[in-house]
Structure formats: C-alpha cells, structure tokens
Scaffold this motif. Sequence first.
Motif, short mmCIF file in Angstrom:
data_model
loop_
_atom_site.label_atom_id
_atom_site.label_comp_id
_atom_site.label_asym_id
_atom_site.label_seq_id
_atom_site.Cartn_x
_atom_site.Cartn_y
_atom_site.Cartn_z
N PHE A 108 -8.35 -0.82 4.73
CA PHE A 108 -6.73 -0.74 4.11
C PHE A 108 -5.86 -0.28 5.19
O PHE A 108 -4.63 -0.80 5.14
CB PHE A 108 -6.94 0.27 2.84
CG PHE A 108 -7.53 -0.30 1.74
CD1 PHE A 108 -7.63 -1.51 1.42
CD2 PHE A 108 -8.27 0.90 0.96
CE1 PHE A 108 -8.45 -1.75 0.18
CE2 PHE A 108 -8.75 0.28 -0.07
CZ PHE A 108 -8.93 -1.01 -0.57
N ARG A 109 -6.43 0.65 6.17
CA ARG A 109 -5.26 0.95 7.18
C ARG A 109 -5.13 -0.05 8.07
O ARG A 109 -3.86 -0.51 8.33
CB ARG A 109 -5.95 2.25 7.84
CG ARG A 109 -5.81 3.65 7.73
CD ARG A 109 -6.18 4.46 8.86
NE ARG A 109 -7.62 4.74 8.57
CZ ARG A 109 -8.19 5.43 7.62
NH1 ARG A 109 -7.77 6.37 6.92
NH2 ARG A 109 -9.42 5.42 7.56
N HIS A 166 -7.03 6.90 0.69
CA HIS A 166 -6.55 7.82 1.74
C HIS A 166 -6.39 9.13 1.20
O HIS A 166 -6.82 10.07 1.94
CB HIS A 166 -5.20 7.35 2.22
CG HIS A 166 -5.42 5.96 2.94
ND1 HIS A 166 -6.45 5.49 3.27
CD2 HIS A 166 -4.46 4.79 3.05
CE1 HIS A 166 -6.19 4.32 4.08
NE2 HIS A 166 -5.09 3.94 3.78
N ILE A 167 -6.03 9.37 -0.04
CA ILE A 167 -5.73 10.66 -0.65
C ILE A 167 -7.28 11.34 -0.59
O ILE A 167 -7.39 12.53 -0.28
CB ILE A 167 -5.16 10.69 -1.90
CG1 ILE A 167 -3.66 10.35 -1.76
CG2 ILE A 167 -5.38 11.92 -2.65
CD1 ILE A 167 -2.92 10.23 -2.71
N ILE A 168 -8.20 10.70 -1.14
CA ILE A 168 -9.51 11.14 -1.24
C ILE A 168 -10.17 11.24 -0.02
O ILE A 168 -11.11 12.27 0.39
CB ILE A 168 -10.53 10.29 -2.17
CG1 ILE A 168 -10.01 10.34 -3.56
CG2 ILE A 168 -12.02 10.39 -2.07
CD1 ILE A 168 -10.80 9.18 -4.46
N THR A 179 -4.13 11.63 10.96
CA THR A 179 -4.69 10.11 10.53
C THR A 179 -4.37 10.00 8.92
O THR A 179 -3.82 8.91 8.39
CB THR A 179 -6.02 9.91 10.87
OG1 THR A 179 -6.15 10.01 12.32
CG2 THR A 179 -6.23 8.32 10.36
N GLY A 180 -4.83 10.95 8.14
CA GLY A 180 -4.69 10.80 6.70
C GLY A 180 -3.26 10.64 6.25
O GLY A 180 -3.09 9.80 5.34
N ILE A 184 -1.36 7.59 4.40
CA ILE A 184 -0.84 7.77 2.79
C ILE A 184 0.68 7.24 3.19
O ILE A 184 1.08 6.41 2.32
CB ILE A 184 -0.71 8.88 2.46
CG1 ILE A 184 -2.39 9.54 2.14
CG2 ILE A 184 -0.05 9.12 1.21
CD1 ILE A 184 -2.49 11.06 1.96
N THR A 185 1.30 7.69 4.08
CA THR A 185 2.80 7.03 4.35
C THR A 185 2.98 5.44 4.75
O THR A 185 3.57 5.13 4.03
CB THR A 185 3.32 7.95 5.45
OG1 THR A 185 3.25 9.37 5.56
CG2 THR A 185 4.79 7.36 5.90
N LEU A 186 1.90 5.14 5.21
CA LEU A 186 1.79 3.61 5.47
C LEU A 186 1.44 2.81 4.15
O LEU A 186 2.36 1.82 3.56
CB LEU A 186 0.56 3.14 6.46
CG LEU A 186 0.40 1.75 6.53
CD1 LEU A 186 1.53 0.99 7.29
CD2 LEU A 186 -0.90 1.46 7.48
#
Length: 398
Positions: A108-109, A166-168, A179-180, A184-186
């Motif tokens: 996903f990133r 990403h939250i998990i 990075t997390g 999440i922002t992305l």
Amino acid sequence: MTAIAAALLGHLTRALIGWPGYIAILTGLVVLAAAILVARRDVIEWRGLLPLTVLGFIAWCGASVFWSGAQWMSLAGWVFQAVIALIGITIALCRDLIQIVRAAGGVFRVLLAVSIGLEILSGILLDTPFPFLGIGGNLAVGGPIQGVFGTRNLLGFVAVLALVTHIIELRTRSVQRGTGIASITLAATCLVFSGSPVTVVVSVVILAATSALYAVRRTPAERRPVLQYALLGLVIVTMIATYAGRSRVIDLLNAGGEFQVRYRLWLSTWRAIDANPIEGWGWVGLWRGSVPPFAGINWAVGQEHASALNAYLDVLLQVGTVGFLIFAALCAFAVIRSWLLASNRRTVTYAWPALVVVTILTTGAAESFPLVEGGWLLLVICAVKASESHSWRARLPN
C-alpha cells in the motif's frame, strides 16, 4: 508482496503491457503458489482451514461455464478467478497474520506513493492528463484523482484499506513511528483527493466498526455476548432504516450524479437477472461488452461498464440465486469468524481481517471490487485466516 501488488495493479499492468503480460505475471505466481503448497503439504494443517463456502462459490462459478452463452469467455473468467483464489489461499496458509499485514502495508505504501507522484507530475508539473493510465491530472484543482488504479473509487478503496493496515502496523510497532505516521498521512491524503462518495460511506462504516470492535475488546469476557448481540441488533436496525430512507441517502451522496448513474445501471441489470434468475448467465468476472447480457445492459444505460457497480447484483446476474446464496454464506462466515477472532484475541493484529472484510463488503454495495483482482484476493485471504480458529471441521476427530 508481489502477489498482492499484482492483484491490485491489474489496471496499470494492462495499460502498460496488455492482457498477455498480466496473464504471464499471474501464471508465474500461480505456478510458484502450487509449488509452495506441494512442498509444504506435510507441514500445513488442512483440516478445517479451507472454508467450504469459498470452495463452493468457485465450484459453482466453474459449473456455470456449461450453461453460459459465451463458454470460452466464461472459462477464461473462471480460470482468472480460481488463479487469484489459489494465490490467496497459499498466502493465508503459509504466512502468519502479522506477516500478511506487514506485506500488505508495504505494498500500500509503494502504490499510494507512486499514485501521488504521478498525480503531482500530471496535475502540477506538466499540467496534462495521462489518458493511457487513466489519470486526469486534477490534483491542482483538488481532485478527483485516480493514481495508478484507473478510477477514483478504487483509489479510495485502497486508501481505506491502507489506513486500516498502517494504523495496525503502528499499534503493533511493525514499522518505525515516523514511517507509520507518514504512511497514515499518505493514505489519508489519497483518500481526501480521490473525492469518492462511495469511500465516504465506507469510511463512516469503518469508523463505526472500529469503535464497536474497540468497545468489545475492552469489555470483560463474561459480558461480551450481550454486547455482541446488542451490536448485531443495532446493525440490523441501521440497515433497515437506511433501506427505508434510501431515497434521502442517495440524494445526500449523489455527488455529480454518480449514484443516479448507478441506479440506472442497477435497474437495467435487474431486468437481465429476471431472465435467468436461478442459474444466471454464466460467470465471466469482468464484463465482456460484446456478449449478452452485458452488451444489452450497456446499450440500455448508454455507457460502457465493466461491472454492475454492485458485487451482489453482479453475482445474481452471473451465477443466479444459487450462486448468490453461496456468496452470501461466504461473506457471512467471513464477517462472523473474523469479528469473533478480533473480539477474543488480545493482539490487535487480529482486528485486521475483520476491518478489511467489512471494508470489502461495504464497498461491494457500490462497486464489484470483492469479485475480482485485489478485492477478491484479500477477501479469500481473510476468509481463510478467520476460519483457522472457528471452522466447525476443526472440532472433528482426526
């Protein structure tokens, strides 16, 4: 990671190298998946792991080839479905849940970062669309953007999945804090600029599901059944109220007439369903616009569509009432098992299958993503992982 990326990047892959290249990628993956299953056959505990509903749905879709009016197209569509299902089953059987979450998060990133990069290049630096990629270059005017996924709704769908993942990841410390937060922002940025009214509804449902799951996990074990039944009643009442006030809901969400377009397509699809209500017209997955009933539906609405923009209507159309009942059972077992898994396990990682399944099935009310490519792959993975601890067959004697 390669398998998840390949399933999600169907549009981009076909835009760059066509169907032959995409088929070659999936063929390589399914050969590797089959080899892994054979090599690990003595290690994998098969009893109770593979949900019968998943196998039954694939089998019924395969059987529909025999009464389809376009048998070769149906056979190709069924093989496409079965290949992705086999890849998903291999991932679920051979990787722990935290490994799957981390792999999905990494994919996903990258995909969302590439999407934003291309949108900046198209909408701001060059100020020109990229039609061959389906990018409209609308970032400078606030969207909607499509990224590498071809449509804003698919971008929004992936962005919601990415937010959950990403939250998990951040909660389990699978990635560094910086990075997390950046991930999440992305994902949130892609979600906002996608401008998808479908994703707005999905986001509200996921927020409610997350809050409910948090409340259940914080409740003492002896009081959880009462809370679970209360939540089930609330969901049923909400669904009834939404259906009763559907006209008002459609008016509120009818951004740019998008829901009106869906409504016309759904009416035309329903008329085609009435012609073959029991067995359907034959499974093809993605619509083939040159054969009935898909050609007639598109002609009636005056637009070219590759799906019914509703997974449940699509199932009814292609494999009839029987197929719909099997698919409904698949969805119900996936939700119930994954929800119980998330409720009763202490590790927050187990919330991932439940929230992903809720995201997929909610999106299915306005898109057909759960039936093809990335949506189908993730649904199979979550269904198999959820059945590991809650399959009735696991209680049978050896």
